[in-house]
Every structure is written in structure tokens, then in C-alpha cells.
Design a protein around this motif. Structure first.
Motif, PDB file in Angstrom:
ATOM      1  N   VAL A 199       0.853  -1.193   0.000  1.00  0.00           N
ATOM      2  CA  VAL A 199       0.000   0.000   0.000  1.00  0.00           C
ATOM      3  C   VAL A 199       0.888   1.243   0.000  1.00  0.00           C
ATOM      4  N   HIS A 200       0.573   2.185  -0.873  1.00  0.00           N
ATOM      5  CA  HIS A 200       1.345   3.427  -0.926  1.00  0.00           C
ATOM      6  C   HIS A 200       0.759   4.434   0.049  1.00  0.00           C
ATOM      7  N   ASP A 201       1.601   4.968   0.903  1.00  0.00           N
ATOM      8  CA  ASP A 201       1.206   5.987   1.870  1.00  0.00           C
ATOM      9  C   ASP A 201       1.712   7.332   1.350  1.00  0.00           C
ATOM     10  N   ARG A 202       0.800   8.161   0.910  1.00  0.00           N
ATOM     11  CA  ARG A 202       1.198   9.458   0.344  1.00  0.00           C
ATOM     12  C   ARG A 202       1.817  10.382   1.376  1.00  0.00           C
ATOM     13  N   ALA A 203       1.328  10.323   2.594  1.00  0.00           N
ATOM     14  CA  ALA A 203       1.858  11.203   3.635  1.00  0.00           C
ATOM     15  C   ALA A 203       3.324  10.876   3.941  1.00  0.00           C
ATOM     16  N   LEU A 204       3.654   9.594   3.951  1.00  0.00           N
ATOM     17  CA  LEU A 204       5.032   9.182   4.220  1.00  0.00           C
ATOM     18  C   LEU A 204       5.861   9.067   2.946  1.00  0.00           C
ATOM     19  N   ALA A 205       5.201   9.114   1.800  1.00  0.00           N
ATOM     20  CA  ALA A 205       5.858   8.976   0.496  1.00  0.00           C
ATOM     21  C   ALA A 205       6.629   7.664   0.393  1.00  0.00           C
ATOM     22  N   CYS A 206       5.959   6.584   0.822  1.00  0.00           N
ATOM     23  CA  CYS A 206       6.599   5.277   0.733  1.00  0.00           C
ATOM     24  C   CYS A 206       5.534   4.187   0.609  1.00  0.00           C
ATOM     25  N   TRP A 207       6.005   2.983   0.315  1.00  0.00           N
ATOM     26  CA  TRP A 207       5.153   1.806   0.231  1.00  0.00           C
ATOM     27  C   TRP A 207       5.259   1.061   1.552  1.00  0.00           C
ATOM     28  N   LEU A 208       4.138   0.573   2.067  1.00  0.00           N
ATOM     29  CA  LEU A 208       4.102  -0.111   3.349  1.00  0.00           C
ATOM     30  C   LEU A 208       3.834  -1.598   3.154  1.00  0.00           C
ATOM     31  N   LEU A 209       4.633  -2.415   3.807  1.00  0.00           N
ATOM     32  CA  LEU A 209       4.462  -3.861   3.775  1.00  0.00           C
ATOM     33  C   LEU A 209       4.582  -4.395   5.192  1.00  0.00           C
ATOM     34  N   CYS A 210       3.808  -5.393   5.520  1.00  0.00           N
ATOM     35  CA  CYS A 210       3.911  -6.062   6.809  1.00  0.00           C
ATOM     36  C   CYS A 210       4.504  -7.446   6.534  1.00  0.00           C
ATOM     37  N   LEU A 211       5.787  -7.617   6.875  1.00  0.00           N
ATOM     38  CA  LEU A 211       6.525  -8.820   6.526  1.00  0.00           C
ATOM     39  C   LEU A 211       7.022  -9.558   7.764  1.00  0.00           C
ATOM     40  N   THR A 212       7.181 -10.869   7.605  1.00  0.00           N
ATOM     41  CA  THR A 212       7.840 -11.661   8.649  1.00  0.00           C
ATOM     42  C   THR A 212       9.340 -11.405   8.559  1.00  0.00           C
ATOM     43  N   ARG A 213      10.069 -11.860   9.556  1.00  0.00           N
ATOM     44  CA  ARG A 213      11.529 -11.698   9.533  1.00  0.00           C
ATOM     45  C   ARG A 213      12.117 -12.399   8.302  1.00  0.00           C
ATOM     46  N   GLU A 214      11.646 -13.604   8.014  1.00  0.00           N
ATOM     47  CA  GLU A 214      12.146 -14.347   6.863  1.00  0.00           C
ATOM     48  C   GLU A 214      11.874 -13.588   5.561  1.00  0.00           C
TER      49      GLU A 214
END
Length: 78
Positions: A37-52
Motif C-alpha cells: 500500500v502506498h502511503d502518500r503522507a510518508l511517500a513510501c510503500w508499506l508492507l507487513c513482513l515476517t523476519r524471513e
């Protein structure tokens, strides 16, 4: 995890080349990169990932020559 657009592009290429790599992306990484998901306020893409998955994506960035500490790459923020 927060990624800049260039890093997300590298992630997309990395997961798309899975069948051609000796060390393929971690399980589930492809789906999560494609669903980022692109967050315009942070100007970055957000991912929820495991450590692996984070380690696998870091490997993909390294393969492409993008590192958090050098080579002109942008830092990866967890």
C-alpha cells in the motif's frame, strides 16, 4: 516495513524472477509485495513482513545493488 518507490520496483522484479533464481523469494513475499500500500503522507510503500520475508527482500535488494549503507541506495526503514 517502509520502502521507497525504487525499492518496491526492485521487490517486484525480484519476486517476478522467482523461477529463475537459485535462492527464490520467501514464501508469501510475492503476494505481499504485489499488495503493498502506498502511503502518500510518508511517500513510501508499506508492507507487513515476517523476519524471513524481510531477509529475503533484503537479499533481492542486495542482488540489485541497492543497500542501506552504500551504492547510492535508499535506506530501508523497518
Amino acid at each position: 516495513m517502509e520502502l521507497r518507490s525504487a525499492q518496491t520496483d526492485v521487490g517486484w522484479v525480484f519476486v517476478s524472477l522467482a523461477d529463475h533464481l537459485q535462492v527464490p523469494p520467501a514464501d508469501g513475499l510475492a503476494e505481499l509485495v504485489r499488495a503493498a500500500v502506498h502511503d502518500r503522507a510518508l511517500a513510501c510503500w508499506l508492507l507487513c513482513l515476517t523476519r524471513e520475508q524481510m531477509e529475503s527482500l533484503a537479499y533481492g535488494l542486495w542482488l540489485h545493488g541497492v543497500t542501506p549503507l552504500g551504492g547510492g541506495g535508499e535506506p530501508v526503514r523497518p
